[in-house]
Each structure stands twice: as C-alpha cells, then as structure tokens.
Scaffold this active site. Structure first.
Site, PDB file in Angstrom:
ATOM      1  NE  ARG A 223      -4.261  -1.268   0.041  1.00 22.78           N
ATOM      2  CZ  ARG A 223      -4.076  -2.695  -0.436  1.00 22.78           C
ATOM      3  NH1 ARG A 223      -3.322  -2.856  -1.797  1.00 22.78           N
ATOM      4  NH2 ARG A 223      -5.205  -3.642  -0.839  1.00 22.78           N
ATOM      5  CG  HIS A 271      -3.774  -0.185  -6.422  1.00 21.00           C
ATOM      6  ND1 HIS A 271      -3.794   0.387  -5.461  1.00 21.00           N
ATOM      7  CD2 HIS A 271      -4.101  -1.747  -6.557  1.00 21.00           C
ATOM      8  CE1 HIS A 271      -4.359  -0.727  -4.581  1.00 21.00           C
ATOM      9  NE2 HIS A 271      -4.074  -1.694  -5.003  1.00 21.00           N
TER      10      HIS A 271
HETATM   11  P1  NAP Z   1      -1.847 -11.651   3.777  1.00 25.12           P
HETATM   12  O1  NAP Z   1      -2.131 -13.011   3.761  1.00 25.12           O
HETATM   13  O2  NAP Z   1      -3.230 -11.459   4.905  1.00 25.12           O
HETATM   14  O3  NAP Z   1      -0.094 -11.911   4.242  1.00 25.12           O
HETATM   15  C1  NAP Z   1      -0.086 -10.844   4.879  1.00 25.12           C
HETATM   16  C2  NAP Z   1       1.052 -10.940   5.701  1.00 25.12           C
HETATM   17  O4  NAP Z   1       2.336  -9.864   5.879  1.00 25.12           O
HETATM   18  C3  NAP Z   1       1.518 -12.022   6.642  1.00 25.12           C
HETATM   19  O5  NAP Z   1       2.276 -13.398   6.609  1.00 25.12           O
HETATM   20  C4  NAP Z   1       1.436 -11.454   7.922  1.00 25.12           C
HETATM   21  O6  NAP Z   1       2.738 -12.047   8.832  1.00 25.12           O
HETATM   22  C5  NAP Z   1       1.987 -10.176   7.325  1.00 25.12           C
HETATM   23  N1  NAP Z   1       2.869  -9.454   8.268  1.00 25.12           N
HETATM   24  C6  NAP Z   1       1.549  -8.306   8.596  1.00 25.12           C
HETATM   25  N2  NAP Z   1       2.175  -7.739   9.932  1.00 25.12           N
HETATM   26  C7  NAP Z   1       3.595  -7.643   9.879  1.00 25.12           C
HETATM   27  C8  NAP Z   1       4.601  -7.357  10.516  1.00 25.12           C
HETATM   28  N3  NAP Z   1       3.811  -6.141  11.215  1.00 25.12           N
HETATM   29  N4  NAP Z   1       6.053  -7.770   9.794  1.00 25.12           N
HETATM   30  C9  NAP Z   1       5.831  -8.422   8.757  1.00 25.12           C
HETATM   31  N5  NAP Z   1       4.921  -8.692   8.508  1.00 25.12           N
HETATM   32  C10 NAP Z   1       4.110  -8.837   8.654  1.00 25.12           C
HETATM   33  O7  NAP Z   1      -1.940 -10.888   2.677  1.00 25.12           O
HETATM   34  P2  NAP Z   1      -1.905 -10.721   1.317  1.00 25.12           P
HETATM   35  O8  NAP Z   1      -3.154 -12.075  -0.180  1.00 25.12           O
HETATM   36  O9  NAP Z   1      -0.718 -12.047   0.952  1.00 25.12           O
HETATM   37  O10 NAP Z   1      -1.834  -9.409   0.744  1.00 25.12           O
HETATM   38  C11 NAP Z   1      -0.535  -8.197   1.312  1.00 25.12           C
HETATM   39  C12 NAP Z   1      -0.995  -7.822   0.355  1.00 25.12           C
HETATM   40  O11 NAP Z   1      -0.632  -7.144  -0.229  1.00 25.12           O
HETATM   41  C13 NAP Z   1      -2.441  -7.150   0.989  1.00 25.12           C
HETATM   42  O12 NAP Z   1      -2.961  -6.401   2.310  1.00 25.12           O
HETATM   43  C14 NAP Z   1      -2.684  -6.005   0.222  1.00 25.12           C
HETATM   44  O13 NAP Z   1      -2.568  -4.446   1.527  1.00 25.12           O
HETATM   45  C15 NAP Z   1      -1.531  -5.670  -1.087  1.00 25.12           C
HETATM   46  N6  NAP Z   1      -2.304  -5.589  -2.391  1.00 25.12           N
HETATM   47  C16 NAP Z   1      -2.167  -5.466  -3.331  1.00 25.12           C
HETATM   48  C17 NAP Z   1      -2.484  -5.638  -4.590  1.00 25.12           C
HETATM   49  C18 NAP Z   1      -1.994  -4.928  -6.201  1.00 25.12           C
HETATM   50  O14 NAP Z   1      -2.851  -4.483  -6.640  1.00 25.12           O
HETATM   51  N7  NAP Z   1      -0.842  -3.784  -5.844  1.00 25.12           N
HETATM   52  C19 NAP Z   1      -3.416  -6.541  -4.727  1.00 25.12           C
HETATM   53  C20 NAP Z   1      -3.636  -7.215  -3.390  1.00 25.12           C
HETATM   54  C21 NAP Z   1      -3.168  -7.608  -2.256  1.00 25.12           C
HETATM   55  P3  NAP Z   1       1.241 -13.484  10.013  1.00 25.12           P
HETATM   56  O15 NAP Z   1       1.968 -14.531   9.362  1.00 25.12           O
HETATM   57  O16 NAP Z   1       2.030 -12.785  11.497  1.00 25.12           O
HETATM   58  O17 NAP Z   1      -0.239 -12.737  10.028  1.00 25.12           O
END
Ligand code: NAP
Length: 308
Positions: A223, A271
């Site tokens: 983000r 984005h």
């Molecule tokens: P997710 O499955 O919830 O994974 C988030 C990961 O980040 C988890 O493994 C979590 O650790 C880790 N995390 C959270 N807080 C942290 C911290 N303080 N320090 C270190 N690691 C941390 O989410 P996802 O589906 O992979 O998506 C990730 C993000 O990608 C979304 O939230 C969104 O912002 C972004 N995104 C962007 C686009 C785009 O088009 N640019 C599209 C989709 C998503 P734990 O294993 O401990 O929970």
C-alpha cells in the site's frame, strides 16, 4: 436471503450472472438498485461508508471485494459482523505476474535499455545469473508465498520476512523486528507485500533503505502509506538505491505534480498489480456464504485486533 454488491460497477454484470446461474435461491442486488435495505444480509463492497453500514439492520457479513482491508473502518462495523477479505486465484495470479515481470525487468536491466533506446545507445550490460541475485519479500502471506514460489522457478536466491515465523523450502526465512536488519542486508531486490496496519505504515523508510545493499531496488505492491516518499527519493538520489517500482502510492491517484512521475529511476503503475476477477472470485464468495449459512469458518476472515 439478499446480497448487495456495491463495488466495481463494470464487473457487476459478471457477478450478477454468476449468482443467477449458480445460486438462484439468493436475491443478488447491484447498487444502486438495492431495494429494501432492511433485507440485505450480505454486503460485497470496496468502500463501505459508516452511515451505509448503519442502514443495514440485518447485515450478517461484510465482504471486501479486494484483498486488502485497510480501507475499511472497523469501528463502523458492529463487532458481531465478520469482516472478510478476498482470497481468490485471480488476485494471486495477477500479483505473481506483476512481481515476476518487475523482478525480471530489474534483473535484466530493461529500464536501462529503455533509456538507451532514447539515444540509440548500443551498450550491452553484464548479465549475472539469477542465482547471483537475492530477492527479499516482506510479508509471507497468501501473496508473498505465491510470489516466492514463482520466483524460485527462475533460480533467484530467496528470503522472506514475516511477523510470525514461517518455513518455506528454498527460502531463507526471517521473523519479527529483530530479524529485519539481517533480512534486508541480503536483499538485492526488496518487495513489500505487507498489509497496511499501524505497525507497517511508513515501514519503507530511511532505516530500511540504508540497511539494503548498495544498488538494491525496491518494489512496493503493498500500500502507498507503507512508503516514506521523501526517504525513497533521497536513497535514489544518493545512489544508494538503483530503482523503485511503485504500484501503490499515497495518495491515489498520484497527483500529476508528484516528483515520482518525473524521477528517472521511479516507475509508477496505477494500482494495477492484481485485481479481483469475477470469474474466480464469485465462486469463492458464494462458497463463503454457504459456509456462513452452515456455521463453518470463513476464508479470509479478518482479525480485528491484528488489523488484517
Ligand atoms: P495476508 O495473507 O494477510 O498476508 C500478510 C502477511 O504479512 C502475513 O504473512 C503476516 O504475518 C505478514 N505481516 C503482517 N504484519 C506484519 C508485520 N508487522 N511484520 C512482518 N510481517 C507482517 O495478505 P496477502 O493476501 O498476502 O496480501 C498482502 C497485501 O498485499 C494486502 O494487504 C494488500 O495491501 C496488498 N495487495 C496489493 C494489491 C495491488 O494490486 N497492489 C493487490 C492485492 C493485495 P503473519 O503470518 O504473522 O500473519
């Protein structure tokens, strides 16, 4: 049983068709033809304004139509209503494509060749093997792990950093604040795939950039507010960092006068790294509704305390 879709309008028809064909027992409505709001039990939305949530007295689940959840004001959603984010193959595939393209473009110096083309310069650069390049992924969640799996097929050296400890074959794993610096010290290309929370806002800052090896590049697909813009420009201008690829910015849209647009070593996309695809997302959302009706755990359920 009524579902209201209040999201990406051009894709609404694909959602409505899927529900009409596969769940005729469900009354699928598309905003603004919402009918009687008292009947709405499931809401699929990107932005869900507080006063709108308050106008849905029978709401049972709030489904975000995107993978992130940072745009939702949790305090506007009563505690008993689960908030669910989108976990679906279309989003995962899109992100894997975008990050692979970005990493390979950096690895194979494509941005340098785009610059050379402007002057007709024929200047072959050295081509190091992928095994000489180390890629670090911040956030080993659904998307981070999928990206790491694909990057492995190219032969890169891989490392991942996560809040809680993770294990992945062929990936050197780091966890928690204590291991951030050693993780960064070995990352030639840094990819941010963290959720935006109070803890991760502003994480891509001067401290993180200084800990990367000289000449490293950064890809932000998390983000916009993860990044401290001025710190990135400083790290690029001091030649400590080589390049940045930014799919997300703060604000969005990025204003035309923002320095990122004109910086020669920043590449911005609006984005678009990955988007929810109705063909793959609608079946998963329907499955989640059926799970809710049976009282089973929901895929993508948000932990309000954690913030993602
Ligand atoms: P997710 O499955 O919830 O994974 C988030 C990961 O980040 C988890 O493994 C979590 O650790 C880790 N995390 C959270 N807080 C942290 C911290 N303080 N320090 C270190 N690691 C941390 O989410 P996802 O589906 O992979 O998506 C990730 C993000 O990608 C979304 O939230 C969104 O912002 C972004 N995104 C962007 C686009 C785009 O088009 N640019 C599209 C989709 C998503 P734990 O294993 O401990 O929970």
């Amino acid at each position: 049983m009524s579902i209201l879709y209040r999201s990406d309008a051009p894709r609404a028809a694909a959602w409505a068709t899927f529900f009409a064909e596969n769940a005729p027992d469900l009354d699928f409505r598309v905003w603004p033809d919402a009918g009687n709001l008292d009947e709405v039990e499931y809401l699929i939305a990107w932005q869900a304004p507080a006063d709108f949530i308050a106008a849905l007295p029978r709401l049972k689940v709030l489904f975000s139509s995107g993978a992130g959840i940072d745009h939702v004001d949790f305090s506007a959603v009563p505690e008993h209503i689960p908030i669910v984010r989108m976990v679906e193959p279309g989003i995962i595939n899109g992100m894997v494509e975008y990050v692979s393209l970005s990493v390979l473009a950096l690895h194979r110096d494509f941005f340098d060749y785009v610059e050379m083309q402007a002057t007709g310069a024929w200047d072959p650069l050295e081509v190091p093997p992928a095994s000489a390049r180390s890629i670090g992924v911040m956030g080993m969640g659904v998307l981070g792990r999928a990206v790491l799996e694909r990057l492995e097929t190219y032969g890169f050296r891989l490392r991942g950093w996560n809040r809680s400890p993770r294990q992945m074959a062929q990936v050197e794993c780091f966890a928690g604040a204590d291991q951030l610096q050693p993780f960064l010290a070995g990352s030639d290309i840094l990819i941010c795939l963290l959720p935006l929370t109070e803890t991760t806002a502003g994480i891509l800052d001067h401290k993180v950039f200084s800990a990367l090896p000289r000449g490293a590049s950064v890809i932000n697909v998390g983000r916009g507010p993860h990044l401290v813009d001025g710190d990135l420009i400083e790290a690029l201008d001091s030649q400590h960092l080589s390049r940045a690829i930014l799919d997300v910015t703060d604000p969005e849209p990025l204003p035309p006068e923002h320095p990122f647009w004109r910086h020669p070593r920043v590449f911005v996309t609006p984005h678009v790294a990955s988007m929810t695809q109705p063909q793959t997302a609608a079946p998963i959302l329907l499955d989640n509704i059926r799970k809710h009706q049976r009282g089973e755990p929901l895929l993508g359920l948000i932990d309000r305390e954690r913030g993602y």
